[in-house]
Design an enzyme around this catalytic site. Sequence first.
Site, PDB file in Angstrom:
ATOM      1  N   ARG A 205       1.164  -7.239   0.408  1.00  0.00           N
ATOM      2  CA  ARG A 205       1.628  -6.475  -0.744  1.00  0.00           C
ATOM      3  C   ARG A 205       3.104  -6.155  -0.551  1.00  0.00           C
ATOM      4  O   ARG A 205       3.590  -6.071   0.588  1.00  0.00           O
ATOM      5  CB  ARG A 205       0.847  -5.179  -0.886  1.00  0.00           C
ATOM      6  CG  ARG A 205      -0.658  -5.349  -1.085  1.00  0.00           C
ATOM      7  CD  ARG A 205      -1.328  -3.998  -1.107  1.00  0.00           C
ATOM      8  NE  ARG A 205      -2.764  -4.096  -1.381  1.00  0.00           N
ATOM      9  CZ  ARG A 205      -3.706  -4.218  -0.445  1.00  0.00           C
ATOM     10  NH1 ARG A 205      -3.351  -4.259   0.843  1.00  0.00           N
ATOM     11  NH2 ARG A 205      -4.983  -4.300  -0.772  1.00  0.00           N
ATOM     12  N   LYS A 229      -3.083  -0.694   2.519  1.00  0.00           N
ATOM     13  CA  LYS A 229      -3.341   0.223   1.421  1.00  0.00           C
ATOM     14  C   LYS A 229      -4.774   0.746   1.497  1.00  0.00           C
ATOM     15  O   LYS A 229      -5.714  -0.019   1.698  1.00  0.00           O
ATOM     16  CB  LYS A 229      -3.137  -0.512   0.082  1.00  0.00           C
ATOM     17  CG  LYS A 229      -3.388   0.338  -1.146  1.00  0.00           C
ATOM     18  CD  LYS A 229      -3.199  -0.503  -2.395  1.00  0.00           C
ATOM     19  CE  LYS A 229      -3.515   0.293  -3.646  1.00  0.00           C
ATOM     20  NZ  LYS A 229      -3.395  -0.548  -4.874  1.00  0.00           N
ATOM     21  N   HIS A 308       4.072  -9.496  -7.125  1.00  0.00           N
ATOM     22  CA  HIS A 308       2.624  -9.394  -6.948  1.00  0.00           C
ATOM     23  C   HIS A 308       1.932 -10.715  -7.268  1.00  0.00           C
ATOM     24  O   HIS A 308       0.896 -11.043  -6.677  1.00  0.00           O
ATOM     25  CB  HIS A 308       2.053  -8.284  -7.825  1.00  0.00           C
ATOM     26  CG  HIS A 308       0.672  -7.869  -7.426  1.00  0.00           C
ATOM     27  ND1 HIS A 308       0.385  -7.292  -6.205  1.00  0.00           N
ATOM     28  CD2 HIS A 308      -0.526  -7.974  -8.067  1.00  0.00           C
ATOM     29  CE1 HIS A 308      -0.910  -7.041  -6.116  1.00  0.00           C
ATOM     30  NE2 HIS A 308      -1.490  -7.456  -7.232  1.00  0.00           N
ATOM     31  N   ARG A 311       1.625 -12.862  -4.295  1.00  0.00           N
ATOM     32  CA  ARG A 311       0.416 -12.520  -3.526  1.00  0.00           C
ATOM     33  C   ARG A 311      -0.804 -13.219  -4.130  1.00  0.00           C
ATOM     34  O   ARG A 311      -1.627 -13.779  -3.410  1.00  0.00           O
ATOM     35  CB  ARG A 311       0.234 -11.003  -3.532  1.00  0.00           C
ATOM     36  CG  ARG A 311      -1.061 -10.489  -2.917  1.00  0.00           C
ATOM     37  CD  ARG A 311      -0.992  -8.973  -2.826  1.00  0.00           C
ATOM     38  NE  ARG A 311      -2.292  -8.322  -2.799  1.00  0.00           N
ATOM     39  CZ  ARG A 311      -3.006  -8.106  -1.707  1.00  0.00           C
ATOM     40  NH1 ARG A 311      -2.563  -8.514  -0.530  1.00  0.00           N
ATOM     41  NH2 ARG A 311      -4.166  -7.481  -1.763  1.00  0.00           N
ATOM     42  N   HIS A 333      -8.527  -6.246   0.931  1.00  0.00           N
ATOM     43  CA  HIS A 333      -9.283  -5.668  -0.165  1.00  0.00           C
ATOM     44  C   HIS A 333     -10.384  -4.759   0.373  1.00  0.00           C
ATOM     45  O   HIS A 333     -10.952  -5.022   1.434  1.00  0.00           O
ATOM     46  CB  HIS A 333      -9.936  -6.763  -1.016  1.00  0.00           C
ATOM     47  CG  HIS A 333      -8.964  -7.498  -1.877  1.00  0.00           C
ATOM     48  ND1 HIS A 333      -9.221  -8.758  -2.395  1.00  0.00           N
ATOM     49  CD2 HIS A 333      -7.721  -7.170  -2.324  1.00  0.00           C
ATOM     50  CE1 HIS A 333      -8.186  -9.164  -3.115  1.00  0.00           C
ATOM     51  NE2 HIS A 333      -7.271  -8.204  -3.083  1.00  0.00           N
ATOM     52  N   TYR A 342     -10.260 -14.595  -7.389  1.00  0.00           N
ATOM     53  CA  TYR A 342      -9.801 -15.903  -6.916  1.00  0.00           C
ATOM     54  C   TYR A 342     -10.903 -16.954  -6.994  1.00  0.00           C
ATOM     55  O   TYR A 342     -10.615 -18.149  -7.086  1.00  0.00           O
ATOM     56  CB  TYR A 342      -9.227 -15.766  -5.504  1.00  0.00           C
ATOM     57  CG  TYR A 342      -8.184 -14.683  -5.489  1.00  0.00           C
ATOM     58  CD1 TYR A 342      -6.986 -14.835  -6.197  1.00  0.00           C
ATOM     59  CD2 TYR A 342      -8.415 -13.459  -4.870  1.00  0.00           C
ATOM     60  CE1 TYR A 342      -6.048 -13.824  -6.262  1.00  0.00           C
ATOM     61  CE2 TYR A 342      -7.480 -12.438  -4.928  1.00  0.00           C
ATOM     62  CZ  TYR A 342      -6.308 -12.626  -5.624  1.00  0.00           C
ATOM     63  OH  TYR A 342      -5.384 -11.610  -5.696  1.00  0.00           O
TER      64      TYR A 342
END
Length: 360
Positions: A205, A229, A308, A311, A333, A342
């Site tokens: 990120r 994150k 982003h 990414r 994630h 994806y």
Amino acid sequence: MSIQKNTDRTHLDQKVLHMPWFVQQFIDYKRPDLSPSTLLEYIRDYESFFGWLRGEGLTQAASLAEITLLDLETLHMDSIVGYRLHLTTRADGTNSKVTVSRKLSALRSLFHYLSQIAEDENFYPLLKRNVMAKVEIKRIHKPKDTAAKLKGKILEDEELLEFVGYIYEGYGRDIEANKQAYYSFQLNRERDACIASLILNSGLRVSEVVNLNVDDLDVNNKLLYVYRKGHNDETFKTPVYFREQAKDDLSLYLTLRQSRYKTPKKEKALFIALPNGSHEGKRMTKRAIQEMIIKYAKRFGKPYLTVHKLRHSFATDYYLQNDIYKTKEQLGHASTETTEVYAHLTDKTMSEAIERRLES
């Protein structure tokens, strides 16, 4: 602690003092589970809602801090409908469906805490009536829908390498007539290409890139240590691997980091900027990286490409060669539900690959 998390914690501590006592209590209850960045978003959402209550005359409070539990307890469903309309039709800028959903979810969390968890001195709920329990919040982020929006707006196949190559060479040819822009490009191209390459070969990120320090990098083992994150353990950095393509880009940039950007020895940041007129470099900001990628993307012929989406580009490419669980871990994630995007994106990629194989 990451730079951004530290900044958000400071802002959170300042803003929460202007909230009603029961909101302060709720934030303290949530601190062990949520990041300062998330809690800061909660506070901003409550500022918006309480400000609207005051503007509509639904409270006699002279300030946000004076909002009472009774003000919340006596709200009619019509008031919540009115607030939702305000969010979607206000003159100073409407909110997207995703933003409206998030703001209402923040209110539901607060009302749930006050009515189901928090207690007064007699062990009764602080909030006797919870109007937000009646509000249905539809799920906005469906992986299939997100994938549909991304199709055609990310880099695929050879484009991942081509974009980094364009930053190294092509952009300079396109703007060489503009002496000022060309000078800036010559100064920063190795750094800029390195940042793009790192994201396209690791899926980091932008906030994780900004927070990287030199000591977080192990070039030989193609490894980075990052604050991920949503992870609240501020003593632990997650190891994240990057692909071979980024190794040379990082090595080249590291040879220039100190001399070209006049980086003081006390500066730990990996990626450095040298502002005009400054005598020493300092950590690049999130906004600077975002604007840098947009600048190159426009000239590259991909005006919709953002940092982003780099990414997303990595994630789609990575998922084609790995399963959903490895992709989830690489991207950081919280659940595979997010990673399902994806799977839907690669449906089209794989079908096109089959067609190309049949044609050859």
